[in-house]
Each structure stands twice: as structure tokens, then as C-alpha cells.
Write an enzyme that holds these catalytic residues in place. Sequence first.
Site: not given
Lengths: 604, 259
Positions: A122, A236, A238, A252, A255, A311, A377, A412
Site C-alpha cells: 500500500f 484526507q 483519498h 471509494l 488503494e 495519499r 475520506h 494517514r
Amino acid sequence: MSTTYEHHDYDVLIIGAGGAGLRAAIEAKQRGLKVGIVTKSLLGKAHTVMAEGGMAAAMGNVYPEDNWMVHFRDTMRGGKYLNNYRMAELHAKEAPDRVWELEQWGALFDRTKEGKILQRDFGGHRYARLAHVGDRTGLELIRTLQQKVVSMGIDVFMELKVLKLVHDESGRVAGCVGYWRASGEFVTFAAKAVILATGGAGKSWKFTSNSWEGTGDGHAMALWAGAQLIDMECIQFHPTGMVWPLSVRGLLVTEGVRGDGGVLRNSNGERFMFNYVADMFRAETADSEDEADKWYDDHAAGRRPPELLPRDEVARAINSEVKAGRGSPHGGVFLDIASRRSPEFIRRRLPSMYHQFMELAGVDITSEPMEIGPTCHYIMGGVKVDAETEATLAPGLFAAGEVAGGMHGANRLGGNSLSDLIVFGRRAGMGAADYIESGQAATSLDEGEVEAAVKDALAPFDRSSGENPYDIQRDLQEMMQANVGIIRTQSELEFAAGELDKFTERVKNIAVKGGRAYNPGWNLTTDLPAMITVCKCVTKGATLRKESRGGHTREDFPKADPEFAKFNFAHSSKGGNWDSPIETVESPLLTMPDDLKALLEEDH
Amino acid sequence: MADVTMRIWRGDANGGNFETFTLAQNEGEVVLDVIHRIQATEAPDLACRWNCKAGKCGSCSAEINGKPRLMCMTRMDQLPEGEVTVTPMKTFPIIRDLVTDVSFNYVQAQKVPALLPPPMPERGYVMFQEDVERGQEFRKCIECFMCQDVCHVIRDHEENKEHYSGPRFFIRYAELEMHPLDTNDRRHLLREEMGLGYCNITKCCTEVCPEHIHITDNAIIPLKERVVDAAYDPVAWLGRKIRRKHNRTADEAAVQPAP
């Protein structure tokens, strides 16, 4: 306590039944305490189910060279050093045990050939580190914890919306007041300790991956009850949300698509991420497609692809490409895994993405690229807590999961959220139990506070004419998206602050249609004060942080400023009502010990 | 695009009727989008349950044109032309409008004896992909309860609910029975108290499952075989006589390993 309302007594009351709340409940129950969980949805429906890619834990099952120190370093770098270092340290050290523990409770993770828990790549994680089940890891987490909670006989109050925390006569948090959604009847809870695990606040933006629940109730209730909120400007976006059809814009796209080989392309077919590698990540990022492609099979054969930068970096790059006129037909960019992996591989690794695009957009991701763009997100900011115990500054009140701040700093890393829930959910349960055992806990509810909350909640029924709460919600979402979105600037932030004051007045003029039983219009009306409170903190923090860092980007201050890396902006309520003024101060970061500092500088 | 007409059931436990709403149709919308637009304009008190709007949480189950569907995954342009009728799930008591009282399922969940694994080795259990895959299929379940809604055993027979856990929980039992680590035995419980024998494998549950879980073929039929083997296999019968294995209740099974 008066007998006006249905009333319940608990040692520990947990508000929220996502990963953090359920894990906290298990811990407190194991300490022999009487535990109750309150959730505004049904059990098992919390936002945790939407988490897809996995939970980060340095178990070293795929890359034995992985360990907590590398995970700690990745988390701090991803957070642009604004993190509460102690939380990042505890998280990195404890996550593996929390994941293994889930297997004892029935979780079935995907496996390596040796029969260990498989780990996936990730963004921002140096090694393949995410324990996962296809692309439905959140569902696995919530179901495992839910089934454990049920087997332990813990009381769960479903579809009960909490309005406000209530203190005792000495000012300790002593419980809360809420209402059953099914009947509209009020309920009071008295508890020796209250744990907030209410999740996030993304529903105040127009394009978001969050469900209706993400209204920041816990953030706002903590602020009103005397706790502080930190880092609220760090939101965040995303990088990969669906952009079409409009009705699912923001939904969403995991990722995991990029972790499993998917790449981002603009309308010219270019892998544009190579043009957006920040200096901080240059040494560990591939500089050619050839090098990047080798990395997927063997991390020693090349450096990581730029699609797997943290991100915030990827979301900003997509935003720039679209602005430069190189976007896709519906205003995003292309996420392409079809040309890079076999249809069988895609369907096995990403089954719910396959279905999501097939059913909602009519797109077959095994043969065509997806159109994606940034979506609101996650909120890194949240209630300021003590890293070891999750105690807030309001005595008797604890917080864990997305509602708590500090762990993730300014940004994050993907996969660090599910592990956050179980590491700090457990610690909050322990913290609450220790607090109760130390004998300082509250004993009675302030009835005046209960009555005031009930009166506020019922006021919209008394107005024969007034605003529709849905109009206010829509206008708020559009205003925040336009002015406090992914890229911010002073004039827009100042405009937003003025608008938020107007929204405060509009909420006071809502008229609710219908009765109290399962009335979504009324339910939304009771969400709006929290949404507006959170938006005010976000806007204030964003105005004051005159730099760009992680999930906070200023067009007028595009660079990070080291002076701003020394503190968080901390908000507190002056008055405790939802429309009370909010005071903001600079709250210095904890000082990191030298041995941990050394880890950040080491080139692992 | 043409207008769309929605015929939505409104009422509560005391009764109700259909209300019709006509509104513009937008490209790519699902049924839940249209319900939300009705809430935001004409009927802010129209009750419907939803969370993720992505087919992952299983909250927005309803009957669309008489068939159980997730409202968030049903595209308007894929329904037949004409009025779209939306009603609450029939098997569960009405709370309001499209919202039903699904607590029956949470009661059933409490009756399931938990996983009982051996102590965990230091760095986790060893399980192989092919061993976990069977259980993983059942763990895809999003608890939309549409399989429960469509099951004849309880859809038309309220009295059966007391002693029938339904397809959602049969896959839960199957998952545990097939779990590589489990040492519990729930076969007697399934036969005597959970009503596994009531299922006459019409596969209605499998047909409505939004996760495409093979409820009947992969869970219910194998469970029936295991239960029948345990109850009627003469060798097993003799073994029980000799070992005097007693029949355990759900509570006992939850805390004790199989003898």
C-alpha cells in the site's frame, strides 16, 4: 435521577460500534465491567465495513525484514511529522498482536503459501504490510469483533442517536442523553466512564466516501464537553474515488488497485505520477516505468512506483492534472489495472471493485480503465488524547479510532486506520477500566444538562414554518467542498468562516415535518450542530496553518514551514453549547526521544 | 430523460398505504438516490435505512417491484419501464415506511456457539488458503437479511421464527463447522433447535444474495449431510452409545469444547 426518561447505568458506556468501539467493549468487558454500546445504526453496519484494502501490521510474513521500527518511520513520514509520536510508536509495536488476536476470534485472512497471514503493498508502506481479505477487510474486522461482542453478552443499543454528553456536579463526564430512532423517545445513560468511538466527519463535504453517519458527532460532543480537538485542518482526500455516475461520485476505489499493479494515467496516456515525486520521497521512488514495474514482484529489484506515494501526494497530483486539462471525460483521471493484470487476477484480488464498477457504472475493470478522482475520506484531526490511555482532557471521557487525533499527524497512510481501531480501541477499554478502578469516576447526571439537550432537540417541532434540514445540509456540503476542499486559500477560508456563522443561524430556524418515530429529517436536524461545529474547527485550523502539510494544502503557502511542525492547533469550546465560541491555541508536540528520532533519519 | 414514478409504501405497525411521487430521472441513478431526492424535497420524514450506499453494509434492503433488492445497487435504468414500487421487507415487522424491525436476526446471532480454537502459537496460526476459502465465501455476507426475507419457512409462517435460524445463520454455522481451527460441534443444535430440517432447498435465498454466496449448495446441503450423518449413521450412533456423548445446549457449546 428523574424517572422522566428511560434510563440505563453502566460502568463503561461506548458510543459507536465500529472497530474501535467494539474492540474497546471487549477489553472493558474482559476486565469484569458492565459495558454498554450505543450505535446510531444497526450493529455491524458501521463505517468500518467500507474499509477495503487491509490493516497495516509489521508481522513480516512476506518481507521478514519488516518490523515495528520501519512501520513507525513510515507512519511518521506519511504524517509529515505532525503525529503524536508515542501513538505512532505504540501502534507500530502492537498492531501485529491485535491482528493475530482477531484470528482467535474467527477472522479468516488471505494466506501466504506457508499458511501465514498474507500481506499486501500500500502507499507509503516500505514493505507489503497489510493483512487483508480480498478487498473487504473492513467487513472481516467488523464481523469478527461483532461476533465476539455478541458471544460475550455485551448490551448493544442499536439505532440510538446520542445528542450530548452529560456531566456530574463536579464536571466529570457522567453519561449522555439520546433518543431511540425507532420511537423518538429519549434515553439517558449514566456511566463511570464514556468512550467515544464515533468515527469521522466527511459528510460535510459534497464528494465523500463517508456514509450518512460521518457527521462528526463525537468530535463535536467532546469539544462541547470540555475536551480539545487537534489537527482539524488535516483532512484526507483519498486519491481514488469514483467520479461517474454523478450519483456515486466519491465512492471509494481501494488503494489495493494500485498496490496490486494498477497505475494512474492522464488523457494523453502518460503515467503522470513520475512528474510529482516530492524531494522527501525521491530517494525511495522509482524514476522509470521499467524500474517501477520490477518492484511489484521483488522490492529489492527496483524502487517503489510513484503511484504508491502517500495519499496526500497522489490526490494533489490528480487535482493538478485535471486542472491542467489532462483529465478524463468526467473530470477525473484513469486508473488502469486492465492492461496490466489478467482478468482472473483482478476478479480474485479485487472482487468488490469489479462488482462496484460493473453494477454502478457499467464498466468492466478487467478490460477498461476506471475514471477516478479525489474524494473526502478521513479526518486525521480529532480529540486530543493521552497516547497510553486514550483519556481526553475531559475527566471520564476517552476517545479511540477516527474520532481521536494525533496518531496519523497531517496525513494517514492507507491501512493504518483499521490497525489504529484495534490498537487504540483496546487501549481505551483499558484506560477506562483503570480510571474506574482508581475511584475517581462520576456518580450522577446533571439533570439540567439533560433537559437542555432534550429541549434543543424538540425545538424544530415547535416551528410551524422554517427551513428544510436537507437544504442546509446540501448548502453546507457545497460550501465546504468549494472553500475548504483539497486546495485552500486565505480569502476562501475567510469566506467559509462567515458562511458557517450563517449556517449556525439557519439551523436555529429548522422546522421538522412529521413525528418523532424514525424521522430522517429530524435525525439530520440533530446531526447538523455537530457538522457545523466540526466545520468551524476545520476552517479555523486551515486559516491559521499558513503552510502546506499532508492533508492541508494552501495555494497561498504551498511549502511546508518547519515552524509549523512544532505544534498542533488545539480547539476548545468557550461555553459548551453547540453555538458557543471556539478558542484555538498552539499546543506543542510531544518531544521525541533520541532513539526514535534516529529511526526517522536512518535509511532503512 | 423521462420522469420516473415511485410508488412507495408508507405507514407503521398499524397499517399504511402507497404514496406516489413523480420526479425527474437522472443518469446513472440507483433506487436509493431517488428515495433520497424525495426525502430532501417532498417527504423529509420518509423513513428508509441506509449507510454505505456501496453495497457493502447491507442496510438498505427493500422489495423493489416485489423482489428483495439492495436499493443502493439497483440502477433505475435497469428496471422495467413504468412505475417502480418499493415496499419494506415482508418477513419482518414494520417500524415505519421502508424500515423494518430486523431484531429476529440479532436474536439468532446470540444463539450461535462461538468459534473454539486451540491456543494460538507465538506467531499466529498456520492455515492454508484452500482451507480458509470455504469459510471466506460465507464471511462475504453483508447481513442484508434478504435471504431471511425471501425464505418461505418464515416469510409466510411467523410461528416458525421461534425455532428456525434461517439461511443467513445457516451459512454462519457452516462457516464455523468448516473453520480449520474450530473444535466445537453444533450439529445437534442445528437439528434440534435451529430448524435446519425445515429448509426444503428451493434456493430462493441463493437467488437473492447480493454477494452471490452459494447458500444452498455450499452451506445448507453440506450442513444437512453432516447433521444426518451425525444423527443416523449407525457407526456414529454406536460410538455415541459407547462414549455417552451428551447433547449440549447452545450455552454449553459456547463455552465448552466438544467432548
